[in-house]
Design a protein around this motif. Structure first.
Motif, short mmCIF file in Angstrom:
data_model
loop_
_atom_site.label_atom_id
_atom_site.label_comp_id
_atom_site.label_asym_id
_atom_site.label_seq_id
_atom_site.Cartn_x
_atom_site.Cartn_y
_atom_site.Cartn_z
N TYR A 33 0.84 -1.19 0.00
CA TYR A 33 0.00 0.00 0.00
C TYR A 33 0.89 1.25 0.00
O TYR A 33 1.90 1.29 0.68
CB TYR A 33 -0.87 0.06 1.26
CG TYR A 33 -1.56 -1.23 1.65
CD1 TYR A 33 -0.87 -2.25 2.29
CD2 TYR A 33 -2.92 -1.42 1.41
CE1 TYR A 33 -1.50 -3.42 2.68
CE2 TYR A 33 -3.57 -2.59 1.81
CZ TYR A 33 -2.84 -3.58 2.44
OH TYR A 33 -3.47 -4.74 2.82
N TYR A 35 0.31 5.28 1.06
CA TYR A 35 -0.57 6.25 1.69
C TYR A 35 0.06 7.64 1.60
O TYR A 35 1.29 7.80 1.64
CB TYR A 35 -0.78 5.94 3.17
CG TYR A 35 -1.62 4.74 3.48
CD1 TYR A 35 -1.06 3.46 3.53
CD2 TYR A 35 -2.98 4.86 3.76
CE1 TYR A 35 -1.83 2.35 3.84
CE2 TYR A 35 -3.76 3.75 4.07
CZ TYR A 35 -3.17 2.51 4.11
OH TYR A 35 -3.95 1.42 4.42
N GLY A 42 -5.10 12.31 8.75
CA GLY A 42 -4.73 10.91 8.80
C GLY A 42 -4.27 10.42 7.45
O GLY A 42 -4.51 11.06 6.43
N PRO A 43 -3.58 9.30 7.42
CA PRO A 43 -3.14 8.75 6.13
C PRO A 43 -4.31 8.45 5.21
O PRO A 43 -5.38 8.02 5.68
CB PRO A 43 -2.42 7.46 6.53
CG PRO A 43 -2.03 7.65 7.96
CD PRO A 43 -3.13 8.48 8.55
N LEU A 45 -5.23 6.33 1.63
CA LEU A 45 -4.72 5.34 0.70
C LEU A 45 -4.67 5.90 -0.71
O LEU A 45 -5.66 6.43 -1.23
CB LEU A 45 -5.62 4.10 0.71
CG LEU A 45 -5.18 2.97 -0.23
CD1 LEU A 45 -3.89 2.33 0.24
CD2 LEU A 45 -6.28 1.91 -0.35
N GLN A 48 -3.19 0.40 -3.83
CA GLN A 48 -2.96 -0.91 -3.21
C GLN A 48 -2.62 -1.91 -4.30
O GLN A 48 -3.33 -2.01 -5.31
CB GLN A 48 -4.20 -1.38 -2.45
CG GLN A 48 -4.08 -2.78 -1.85
CD GLN A 48 -5.36 -3.25 -1.20
OE1 GLN A 48 -6.27 -2.47 -0.94
NE2 GLN A 48 -5.44 -4.55 -0.92
N ASP A 56 -6.63 -1.30 -5.92
CA ASP A 56 -7.40 -0.07 -5.70
C ASP A 56 -6.48 1.11 -5.96
O ASP A 56 -5.47 1.26 -5.29
CB ASP A 56 -7.95 -0.04 -4.28
CG ASP A 56 -8.85 1.17 -3.99
OD1 ASP A 56 -9.51 1.17 -2.94
OD2 ASP A 56 -8.89 2.11 -4.80
N LEU A 91 3.68 7.20 3.06
CA LEU A 91 3.89 5.96 3.83
C LEU A 91 3.66 4.75 2.94
O LEU A 91 2.71 4.71 2.17
CB LEU A 91 2.89 5.91 5.00
CG LEU A 91 3.04 6.96 6.08
CD1 LEU A 91 1.80 6.97 6.98
CD2 LEU A 91 4.27 6.72 6.92
N TYR A 102 -7.44 -11.86 8.39
CA TYR A 102 -7.12 -10.49 8.71
C TYR A 102 -5.69 -10.20 8.26
O TYR A 102 -4.78 -10.95 8.56
CB TYR A 102 -7.24 -10.25 10.20
CG TYR A 102 -6.56 -9.00 10.65
CD1 TYR A 102 -5.52 -9.03 11.55
CD2 TYR A 102 -6.95 -7.77 10.13
CE1 TYR A 102 -4.87 -7.87 11.94
CE2 TYR A 102 -6.31 -6.61 10.52
CZ TYR A 102 -5.28 -6.67 11.42
OH TYR A 102 -4.64 -5.53 11.80
N ASN A 103 -5.52 -9.14 7.53
CA ASN A 103 -4.21 -8.77 7.03
C ASN A 103 -3.71 -7.53 7.73
O ASN A 103 -4.04 -6.42 7.32
CB ASN A 103 -4.30 -8.50 5.52
CG ASN A 103 -4.62 -9.75 4.74
OD1 ASN A 103 -3.96 -10.77 4.91
ND2 ASN A 103 -5.62 -9.69 3.89
N GLU A 104 -2.91 -7.73 8.77
CA GLU A 104 -2.36 -6.57 9.46
C GLU A 104 -1.41 -5.85 8.54
O GLU A 104 -0.56 -6.48 7.89
CB GLU A 104 -1.63 -6.97 10.74
CG GLU A 104 -1.01 -5.78 11.47
CD GLU A 104 -0.35 -6.14 12.77
OE1 GLU A 104 -0.58 -7.26 13.27
OE2 GLU A 104 0.41 -5.29 13.29
N GLN A 105 -1.53 -4.55 8.50
CA GLN A 105 -0.65 -3.74 7.68
C GLN A 105 0.51 -3.25 8.53
O GLN A 105 0.32 -2.69 9.61
CB GLN A 105 -1.41 -2.55 7.09
CG GLN A 105 -2.51 -2.96 6.13
CD GLN A 105 -3.21 -1.79 5.49
OE1 GLN A 105 -2.63 -0.71 5.33
NE2 GLN A 105 -4.47 -1.97 5.12
N PHE A 107 3.73 -0.72 8.64
CA PHE A 107 4.09 0.53 8.00
C PHE A 107 5.59 0.80 8.05
O PHE A 107 6.25 0.50 9.05
CB PHE A 107 3.35 1.69 8.67
CG PHE A 107 1.89 1.76 8.32
CD1 PHE A 107 0.97 0.95 8.98
CD2 PHE A 107 1.44 2.61 7.34
CE1 PHE A 107 -0.38 1.00 8.66
CE2 PHE A 107 0.10 2.67 7.01
CZ PHE A 107 -0.81 1.87 7.67
N GLY A 108 6.08 1.41 6.98
CA GLY A 108 7.43 1.92 6.96
C GLY A 108 7.50 3.28 7.63
O GLY A 108 6.47 3.84 8.01
N PRO A 109 8.71 3.85 7.75
CA PRO A 109 8.88 5.13 8.43
C PRO A 109 8.41 6.33 7.63
O PRO A 109 8.24 7.41 8.19
CB PRO A 109 10.39 5.20 8.66
CG PRO A 109 10.97 4.38 7.56
CD PRO A 109 9.99 3.27 7.32
#
Lengths: 116, 113
Positions: A33, A35, A42-43, A45, A48, A56, A91, A102-105, A107-109
């Motif tokens: 993803y 963002y 907030g981030p 999207l 994807q 998407d 991001l 469930y697909n936990e995302q 995140f990079g820095p």
């Protein structure tokens, strides 16, 4: 386990210039993803990917933004030409992408872009 | 339209005090709900999530959140805040049939010694 890597961490450009960001997801993660996080928001999207296909991209400004994920691993996000309102943190996140679970995302820095 | 609202932009608490960060959602059906924390220069880290079942969810770093369907809320709590909890907190939601997260605008937490 290595996390999501992004580069560069910071970038300053002038409007109408081009810029590219790079993301290396966690090994084995099929979904990636991008963002956009504007200051005070907030981030949001942008795009994807599932492997190297787009799932998407409805909120990607396609007249100036492009993204690719060759070979289903690394990804690049490009802006050409940049506008002042593109100043934001970009991001990258990745997830296993397993169907039905469930697909936990993760995140990079992020890459902080400043457009002058 | 689907949305997530965090009414508090900035909250300041003293170290050791209790904390509650508010989150409301607007979805056609009850979404999956999440809380993330973002420290300066860091990516987002998942604190906890709610899918179904017990409405009180425990997370990492001593945080918990309570889902209230009648109020469309998913508030984050911590009984005793530490200085290291100073960060930005984001509530997020997604429908069951998509990975797309919709985030609130965030609450910046400041902790005084």
């Amino acid at each position: 386990e290595a996390g999501v890597a992004q580069s560069p961490r910071y970038k300053i450009i002038e409007k109408r210039q081009s810029v590219a960001f790079w993301c290396n997801p966690i090994s084995g993660h099929a979904t990636l993803y991008w963002y956009q996080q504007i200051l005070g928001q907030g981030p949001k999207l942008l795009i994807q990917f599932q492997n190297n296909g787009v799932v998407d991209d409805s909120q990607l400004p396609k007249d100036r933004f492009s993204a690719e994920r060759l070979k289903g691993v690394d990804s690049t996000l490009k802006i050409q030409p940049a506008k002042l309102e593109d100043s934001a943190v970009y991001l990258c996140a990745s997830s296993l992408g397993t169907d039905g679970s469930y697909n936990e995302q993760f995140f990079g820095p992020g890459t902080r872009l400043t457009v002058l | 339209a689907q949305s997530v609202t965090q009414p508090d932009i900035h909250i300041t608490v003293s170290e050791g005090a209790s904390l509650e960060l508010r989150c409301n959602y607007s979805y056609g059906a009850t979404p999956y709900l999440f809380w993330y924390v973002q420290s300066p220069g860091q990516g987002l880290q998942l604190l906890l999530k709610y899918f179904s079942g017990d409405t009180l969810v425990q997370g990492i770093k001593g945080f918990e959140a309570e889902f209230k369907r009648s109020q469309s809320s998913f508030n984050l709590r911590k009984p005793s805040v530490h200085w290291s909890d100073a960060a930005e907190y984001f509530c997020a939601a997604r429908s069951y049939n998509t990975d797309k997260l919709i985030f609130g605008t965030g609450t910046r937490l400041q902790v005084f010694p």
